[in-house]
Design an enzyme around this catalytic site. Structure first.
Site, PDB file in Angstrom:
ATOM      1  N   GLU A 102      72.990  94.808 -19.062  1.00  0.00           N
ATOM      2  CA  GLU A 102      72.941  96.085 -18.339  1.00  0.00           C
ATOM      3  C   GLU A 102      71.840  96.077 -17.269  1.00  0.00           C
ATOM      4  O   GLU A 102      71.062  97.030 -17.149  1.00  0.00           O
ATOM      5  CB  GLU A 102      72.760  97.242 -19.318  1.00  0.00           C
ATOM      6  CG  GLU A 102      73.917  97.337 -20.298  1.00  0.00           C
ATOM      7  CD  GLU A 102      73.863  98.544 -21.231  1.00  0.00           C
ATOM      8  OE1 GLU A 102      72.771  99.045 -21.511  1.00  0.00           O
ATOM      9  OE2 GLU A 102      74.938  98.964 -21.687  1.00  0.00           O
ATOM     10  N   ASP A 159      79.918  99.269 -28.680  1.00  0.00           N
ATOM     11  CA  ASP A 159      78.681 100.047 -28.533  1.00  0.00           C
ATOM     12  C   ASP A 159      78.730 101.344 -29.338  1.00  0.00           C
ATOM     13  O   ASP A 159      78.819 102.418 -28.754  1.00  0.00           O
ATOM     14  CB  ASP A 159      78.476 100.348 -27.034  1.00  0.00           C
ATOM     15  CG  ASP A 159      77.056 100.770 -26.725  1.00  0.00           C
ATOM     16  OD1 ASP A 159      76.222 100.734 -27.632  1.00  0.00           O
ATOM     17  OD2 ASP A 159      76.790 101.127 -25.564  1.00  0.00           O
ATOM     18  N   GLU A 195      74.605 108.858 -30.079  1.00  0.00           N
ATOM     19  CA  GLU A 195      74.967 108.741 -28.657  1.00  0.00           C
ATOM     20  C   GLU A 195      76.453 108.995 -28.407  1.00  0.00           C
ATOM     21  O   GLU A 195      76.825 109.778 -27.550  1.00  0.00           O
ATOM     22  CB  GLU A 195      74.580 107.349 -28.149  1.00  0.00           C
ATOM     23  CG  GLU A 195      74.998 107.104 -26.717  1.00  0.00           C
ATOM     24  CD  GLU A 195      74.661 105.695 -26.233  1.00  0.00           C
ATOM     25  OE1 GLU A 195      73.971 104.957 -26.954  1.00  0.00           O
ATOM     26  OE2 GLU A 195      75.110 105.337 -25.125  1.00  0.00           O
TER      27      GLU A 195
HETATM   28  C1  GCV Z   1      68.911 101.347 -24.167  1.00  0.00           C
HETATM   29  C2  GCV Z   1      74.156 101.577 -24.512  1.00  0.00           C
HETATM   30  C3  GCV Z   1      73.399 102.809 -24.132  1.00  0.00           C
HETATM   31  C4  GCV Z   1      72.156 102.478 -23.325  1.00  0.00           C
HETATM   32  C5  GCV Z   1      71.307 101.517 -24.141  1.00  0.00           C
HETATM   33  C6  GCV Z   1      72.148 100.274 -24.435  1.00  0.00           C
HETATM   34  C7  GCV Z   1      71.402  99.298 -25.315  1.00  0.00           C
HETATM   35  O1  GCV Z   1      74.749 101.014 -23.399  1.00  0.00           O
HETATM   36  O2  GCV Z   1      74.229 103.667 -23.434  1.00  0.00           O
HETATM   37  O3  GCV Z   1      71.454 103.663 -23.084  1.00  0.00           O
HETATM   38  O4  GCV Z   1      70.130 101.185 -23.457  1.00  0.00           O
HETATM   39  O5  GCV Z   1      73.306 100.654 -25.128  1.00  0.00           O
HETATM   40  O6  GCV Z   1      71.633  99.322 -26.513  1.00  0.00           O
HETATM   41  O7  GCV Z   1      70.609  98.526 -24.810  1.00  0.00           O
END
Ligand code: GCV
Length: 810
Positions: free
Chosen positions: A274, A353, A381
């Site tokens: 990411e 995720d 989340e």
């Molecule tokens: C901390 C997902 C979440 C992100 C998070 C990522 C991760 O994509 O939306 O906010 O980033 O996971 O676990 O690194």
């Protein structure tokens, strides 16, 4: 209190005798005095001398042996293990004993004893040894240095603000206490989207203060690191993990951090994920990266959790062979055996995720000579962001019990604890993200997830039923009606959420490019993020088979792959994760996929409505403050479950063109759309995505207001619930007034903070007025007065007969 006292069947101790003097032991003694005192109404002294009234002894096994004769203590205890039992010393009443393999073990034993007392268990035969399932039981906090929390729903950071550690660390210390109470032994306090500031010299004294706040509770702190730190804060021109300048940088940083925080637990690293930089920048492997840093930590007994969450978020969606689910296994399975012994791969429980349902990550089964840990997400989340009650323990339990058949029988729990392949390290990481809210996570019921995570990490053999029961008793007391209702709601909540969000393995059909909260079905498709469900007019699902799809299923061991590969044996709840099928495909249940979709969404809403009914019956049995708070949360949840239901059902009704056999999807009895009402000042607007508003439209009041929308009730006289559906944006706090004939008038403010500036599935909410007497032709008026950029957007009004009440007339 007296009832609790008598159920224990031992005299309530009058003194806590402490055998030892460390700070952790002092915490244990203070907890026993406070906890037993609070639960029994007796004041306990803390001291070294027993009293004739009976005592509770706490200390390490060795020290306790010299303090009191014990009937049947174990010969030995691992450092984190404890024994709790009853003893009959001469001259004083029968006494309780908490013996630990270390002070930390004693602290865990103290909390275990308090759990027994809180649940009113008979202690007269108490004789129990417990040890944790795995050495590493951590939480990760995604706290940013500016005090915000990524995916945090319980307020602001208790650690950081404005690039500093907060001056008052009282809440941080209380959090450490909370973690210790369920056996968590380390906490990574800074976000995996790491700020390199955290390892700079200037920051280390501040970090040392956080560690000091945690230390009395035996919880070590850790930090997340940025892989490009050698460049960003080290003044180097490279962060190549094999460059000697870079390894020297990491050694220097590790030495400096350990001078400031000698008991630092270690580092967490998110690399090549990411947008975070990683070893791929230099053509190095993840093992090169992890080991370079692990070697700097090793002399200090530190560890590095290296995240397995590595994937390409710019993947070409037009290629049917591309598949994000493959990423963890593709990136790491070849590296098995190449990591140092103080590296632990941190693997999210599923391959995507934290969706409402995913299969178990196949990577767990691919690592035989590498330490591994499971990452579970406590912060909700993708599962309702703490506004929806979703008890995740049953989901986690299914994952931990799942047999990957990697080498004979290998349930995930035996892999991540390191037990099966005899790994030196292994364990559990829970992404917790507590904040400064009085409830830590922002809702009362969400705390059951933090509690359950700790309990499962300690002992993955515990059942969700037992954990729910324990939590209910310790949170609301032992009244059987309260315990049964609370744990019943908890245990039914994940299935309900899955039913109204993403059934059959479609994942949470939320807005994945936005806040991950309300429905946003198409947002998953046609972009590089790879959370595709590939719905078209004919069918839905990702073909992940080896035969015709992405081959993901081939990452499992042959017996597991065989189950998923075949449509015949693939379980319905994961069907659309593994296969693409037509809407008319018939499930094992005998229903078609599309009919299952429709039914499941109605079922999910009904389930939440029943949680609400059950909770209402607890009025007077739970303190008013929490009763009202949970009631309001469940009322909101029912309303939002309806948003989910209608969005998904309307969307797939339109896309598939196949009607709901029971005639519900697309039909909304008792509903009056705002745009069809008589409007004064209000004007119709389109809502995006269309499926998140009734008929895709709402009305908005652009002027100063008040604007009015009115209509005549065309049903029969009777008693009705009036549900006003509106949008509550985070750009203002509009005022709404509902007038029903001349009889009822209610006013409320749209002042919640949903995560959006727009009318959509995140901001859609409702106001319900119960049991209103209505006559045919009664005029119903909604007045909206905008505030700031929030234009009092109104979607529809629904008028539904109160159940069991017969209407008359017209
Ligand atoms: C901390 C997902 C979440 C992100 C998070 C990522 C991760 O994509 O939306 O906010 O980033 O996971 O676990 O690194």
């Amino acid at each position: 209190m007296p009832a609790l006292r008598s159920s224990l069947n031992v005299p309530v101790p009058t003194v806590v005798v402490v055998a030892g003097d460390g700070d952790v032991l002092k915490s244990a003694a203070a907890e026993l005095a406070r906890g037993i005192g609070g639960m029994t109404g007796r004041e306990l002294a803390v001291g070294a001398a027993p009293s004739s009234g009976g005592a509770v002894y706490v200390g390490t096994l060795d020290r306790i042996r010299t303090a009191v004769r014990m009937a049947s203590p174990p010969a030995d205890l691992d450092p984190e293990a404890f024994w709790i039992g009853i003893t009959h010393p001469s001259g004083i009443a029968p006494s309780l004993v908490v013996a630990g393999g270390s002070d930390r073990g004693a602290l865990y034993g103290a909390f275990a004893l308090l759990r027994e007392i809180a649940q009113g268990h008979d202690l007269s035969q108490l004789n129990r040894t417990e040890a944790p399932s795995a050495p590493l039981r951590w939480t990760d906090e995604w706290d940013n240095m500016d005090g915000s929390i990524e995916r945090g729903y319980g307020g602001r950071s208790v650690f950081f603000d404005d690039n500093h550690v907060v001056p008052d660390l009282t809440r941080a210390g209380e959090y450490a206490r909370l973690l210790a109470s369920v056996g968590i032994n380390a906490c990574a306090v800074s976000s995996v989207n790491a700020n390199p500031l955290v390892i700079t010299d200037a920051f280390l004294p501040e970090l040392a203060r956080v560690a000091a706040a945690f230390r009395p509770w035996g919880v070590r702190i850790a930090v997340s690191i940025d892989f490009s730190s050698p460049k960003r804060v080290g003044g180097l021109d490279t962060f190549d993990p094999l460059d000697p300048k870079v390894t020297a940088f990491w050694k220097d940083r590790a030495d400096a951090i350990y001078r400031a925080v000698p008991d630092l637990a270690g580092f967490v690293l998110k690399a090549d994920s990411e947008g975070r930089l990683g070893p791929s920048a230099y053509g190095r492997t993840h093992a090169d990266a992890a080991n370079a840093i692990a070697r700097a930590l090793a002399p200090h007994d530190g560890v590095i959790f290296y995240r397995g969450f590595v994937y390409d978020h710019h993947m070409d969606w037009r290629n049917p062979k591309n598949d994000r689910a493959r990423a963890a296994w593709d990136n790491f399975h070849d590296l098995d055996g190449k990591f140092d012994d103080n590296v632990i791969l941190q693997i999210k429980h599923g391959p995507i995720d934290f969706q409402a349902r995913e299969p178990v990550s196949p990577l767990f089964g691919a690592l035989k000579a590498t330490n591994q840990s499971i990452e579970l997400q406590i912060t909700q989340e993708y599962t309702g962001q703490q506004r929806h009650v979703v008890f995740l323990v049953p989901m986690w339990k299914e994952v931990l019990d799942f047999d990957l058949q990697a080498d004979g029988s290998t349930p995930v729990s035996a892999l991540v604890t390191g037990e099966h392949f005899k790994r030196p390290l292994g364990g559990f990481v829970g992404v917790s993200n507590v904040g400064d809210s009085s409830t830590w996570l922002g809702s009362d019921f969400a705390m059951a997830n933090l509690y359950g995570f700790g309990r499962l990490a300690w002992n993955p053999a515990l059942t969700p039923e037992r954990i729910a029961d324990e939590w209910a008793r310790q949170t609301f007391g032992n009244d059987p009606k309260v315990v049964e209702t609370t744990s019943g709601i908890l245990l039914g909540s994940w299935p309900a959420y899955e039913h109204y969000t993403g059934p059959l393995g479609t994942q949470t059909l939320t807005d994945i490019t936005g806040p991950h909260y309300g429905p946003g079905i198409e947002s998953s498709e046609n972009n590089g993020w790879g959370q595709w469900h590939r719905a078209d007019r004919q069918g839905i699902g990702m073909d992940r088979t080896v035969a015709t799809g992405t081959g993901y299923i081939g990452q499992y061991s042959p017996p597991v792959a065989a189950i998923y590969e075949s449509l015949k044996s693939c379980p319905d709840e994961l069907l659309l994760f593994m296969h693409h099928v037509p809407y008319a495909y018939v499930l094992h249940s005998g229903k078609t996929v599309i009919q299952h979709f429709y039914d499941s969404h109605y079922q999910g809403v009904d389930e939440v409505a029943r949680f609400l009914e059950r909770w209402r019956r607890l009025k007077g049995s739970v303190d008013d403050e929490r009763y009202e708070r949970v009631l309001a949360a469940l009322e909101y949840q029912e309303g939002h479950a309806i948003v989910w239901r209608d969005a998904i059902n309307s969307y797939f009704l339109k896309l598939s063109g196949i009607p709901d056999a029971t005639g519900r999807a697309g039909h909304f009895p008792g509903r009056y759309e705002a745009e069809a009402m008589r409007l004064e000042g209000y004007t119709p607007i389109d809502v995006t995505p269309w499926e998140t508003a009734g008929a895709g439209k709402a009305v908005s009041c652009a002027g100063p207001g008040p604007c009015r929308a009115s209509f005549k009730f065309d049903g029969a006289a009777g008693k009705y619930d009036v549900r006003v559906r509106y949008f509550d944006l985070n750009t203002g706090a509009s005022t709404f007034v509902l007038h029903v004939g001349s009889k009822t008038s209610e006013r409320w403010k749209a002042d919640d903070r949903f995560p959006t500036k727009e009318p959509n599935g995140h901001s859609s909410t409702w106001h319900v007025t119960h049991a209103v007497e209505l006559s045919h032709d009664d005029v119903i008026v909604i007045e909206g007065t905008p505030d700031g950029a929030e234009h009092a957007p109104l979607d529809y009004v629904e008028i539904l007969a109160v159940k069991g009440h017969r209407s008359v007339g017209p």
